[in-house]
Design an enzyme around this catalytic site. Structure first.
Site, PDB file in Angstrom:
ATOM      1  CB  SER A 130      -4.154  -7.195   4.586  1.00  0.00           C
ATOM      2  OG  SER A 130      -3.852  -5.941   4.021  1.00  0.00           O
ATOM      3  CG  HIS A 135      -1.810  -1.132   1.410  1.00  0.00           C
ATOM      4  ND1 HIS A 135      -1.662  -2.075   2.393  1.00  0.00           N
ATOM      5  CD2 HIS A 135      -2.914  -1.497   0.707  1.00  0.00           C
ATOM      6  CE1 HIS A 135      -2.635  -2.969   2.310  1.00  0.00           C
ATOM      7  NE2 HIS A 135      -3.399  -2.659   1.289  1.00  0.00           N
TER       8      HIS A 135
HETATM    9  P1  AMP Z   1      -6.315  -4.081  -0.370  1.00  0.00           P
HETATM   10  O1  AMP Z   1      -6.177  -3.259   0.877  1.00  0.00           O
HETATM   11  O2  AMP Z   1      -5.814  -5.470  -0.238  1.00  0.00           O
HETATM   12  O3  AMP Z   1      -7.691  -3.978  -0.961  1.00  0.00           O
HETATM   13  O4  AMP Z   1      -5.355  -3.408  -1.427  1.00  0.00           O
HETATM   14  C1  AMP Z   1      -5.451  -2.038  -1.733  1.00  0.00           C
HETATM   15  C2  AMP Z   1      -4.551  -1.736  -2.899  1.00  0.00           C
HETATM   16  O5  AMP Z   1      -3.222  -2.070  -2.576  1.00  0.00           O
HETATM   17  C3  AMP Z   1      -4.940  -2.535  -4.163  1.00  0.00           C
HETATM   18  O6  AMP Z   1      -4.799  -1.684  -5.294  1.00  0.00           O
HETATM   19  C4  AMP Z   1      -3.907  -3.619  -4.154  1.00  0.00           C
HETATM   20  O7  AMP Z   1      -3.627  -4.120  -5.450  1.00  0.00           O
HETATM   21  C5  AMP Z   1      -2.706  -2.893  -3.598  1.00  0.00           C
HETATM   22  N1  AMP Z   1      -1.752  -3.861  -3.064  1.00  0.00           N
HETATM   23  C6  AMP Z   1      -1.990  -4.821  -2.125  1.00  0.00           C
HETATM   24  N2  AMP Z   1      -0.895  -5.574  -1.956  1.00  0.00           N
HETATM   25  C7  AMP Z   1       0.049  -5.110  -2.807  1.00  0.00           C
HETATM   26  C8  AMP Z   1       1.387  -5.478  -3.115  1.00  0.00           C
HETATM   27  N3  AMP Z   1       1.992  -6.497  -2.526  1.00  0.00           N
HETATM   28  N4  AMP Z   1       2.049  -4.751  -4.055  1.00  0.00           N
HETATM   29  C9  AMP Z   1       1.442  -3.721  -4.692  1.00  0.00           C
HETATM   30  N5  AMP Z   1       0.186  -3.323  -4.437  1.00  0.00           N
HETATM   31  C10 AMP Z   1      -0.503  -4.004  -3.514  1.00  0.00           C
END
Ligand code: AMP
Length: 285
Positions: free
Chosen positions: A188, A38
């Site tokens: 997460s 993030h």
């Molecule tokens: P989430 O909180 O899991 O819904 O993720 C929020 C944003 O963070 C989304 O655009 C995900 O693709 C991005 N994201 C989550 N994990 C990663 C990662 N390891 N590398 C890059 N972006 C990430």
């Protein structure tokens, strides 16, 4: 100073005010429990935009009835701290009532086709939840740049398609996957893994890496690359594979032969934790 905003009207006013002063607004939608993945999106937004908004909302609409909504990790204080460290201007952390004041949304944004395959096949309704909340968010924030991780490559493709189809005034920007030193993509949900499962989890990345190496050596048959990933994962019986697919990077249509940018994507369970990962395969690279 990072400002915590919980009301839609206040976020709308902040973004409107910024634009009226000629500022570019950047938005990073998240479900919180923020990690380096993030934070890389926040840094990309910070580099490009004048006012950076990070949204923290665990969206019930994108969780299935048997999914992990209740146990999804939540840490708003830690999230605000992480955002402050990345010089984020606004953290938008609304309640479920604020986002869905009339109960479940009667209006559902559905992107046809792209949402049938990959994660869409085993998570029915998931992407409708994602596109509905992101459309709401884009409606609140207005003209802006929005940053998404390639880790969720299908989500990025679906949101990009929705934004184009609905002419929303948002530039959707994809950012690279951030990984642990052993290759595991940050998520997460990695916090759910037992020590034993955490140790085998990087197998997914290694499997994709082997297929990518074959691709770079000239292999263009999608089935061959998919089979390589399956057999590399099969070395660890702890995995229960949901899918391994090679699809067109934009349309997400399954491919036989890779002639245009493609995505090789995997989803697999370790115990009750579902992990996803992918690599880009670009024939010109
Ligand atoms: P989430 O909180 O899991 O819904 O993720 C929020 C944003 O963070 C989304 O655009 C995900 O693709 C991005 N994201 C989550 N994990 C990663 C990662 N390891 N590398 C890059 N972006 C990430």
């Amino acid at each position: 100073m990072t400002r915590l905003v919980t009301s839609i009207s206040e976020l709308r006013a902040v973004c409107h005010d910024a634009r009226s002063r000629g500022k570019v607004v950047g938005v990073v939608p998240t479900m919180g429990s923020l990690h380096e993945g993030h934070r890389s999106l926040m840094r990309a937004a910070r580099a490009d935009c004048d006012v950076v908004v990070v949204t923290v909302f665990v969206n019930p609409m994108q969780f299935g009835p048997n999914e992990d909504l209740d146990r999804y990790p939540r840490d708003l204080d830690g999230d605000v701290e992480a955002c402050a460290a990345e010089h984020v201007d606004v953290v938008f952390a609304p309640s479920v009532d604020e986002m869905y004041p009339r109960g479940p949304s009667a209006t559902v944004v559905h992107v046809a086709g792209l949402t049938d395959r990959l994660c869409g096949a085993s998570r029915p309704g998931h992407f409708d939840g994602v596109t509905t909340i992101v459309a709401k968010l884009f409606g609140i924030v207005g003209r802006s740049r929005a940053y998404f991780g390639r880790k969720d490559a299908q989500q990025l493709a679906v949101v990009a398609r929705m934004t184009a189809d609905l002419d929303l005034p948002v530039d959707v920007i994809g950012c690279p996957i951030v990984r642990e030193d052993d290759g595991l993509a940050l998520s997460s949900r990695n916090a759910y893994l037992s020590a034993e499962h955490r140790a085998v989890a990087p197998t997914l990345h290694r499997a994709l890496g082997q297929a990518r190496a074959a691709f770079e050596s000239g292999e263009r048959e999608a089935d061959t690359l998919v089979a390589m990933v399956h057999s590399a994962i099969a070395t660890r019986p702890e995995f229960e594979v949901d899918y391994v697919e090679c699809v067109d990077a934009t349309s997400l249509e399954p491919l036989n032969v890779i002639e245009a940018p493609a995505l090789l994507a995997v989803a697999a369970r370790l115990g009750s934790t579902r992990l996803i990962d992918n690599v880009d395969l670009s024939p010109t690279s």
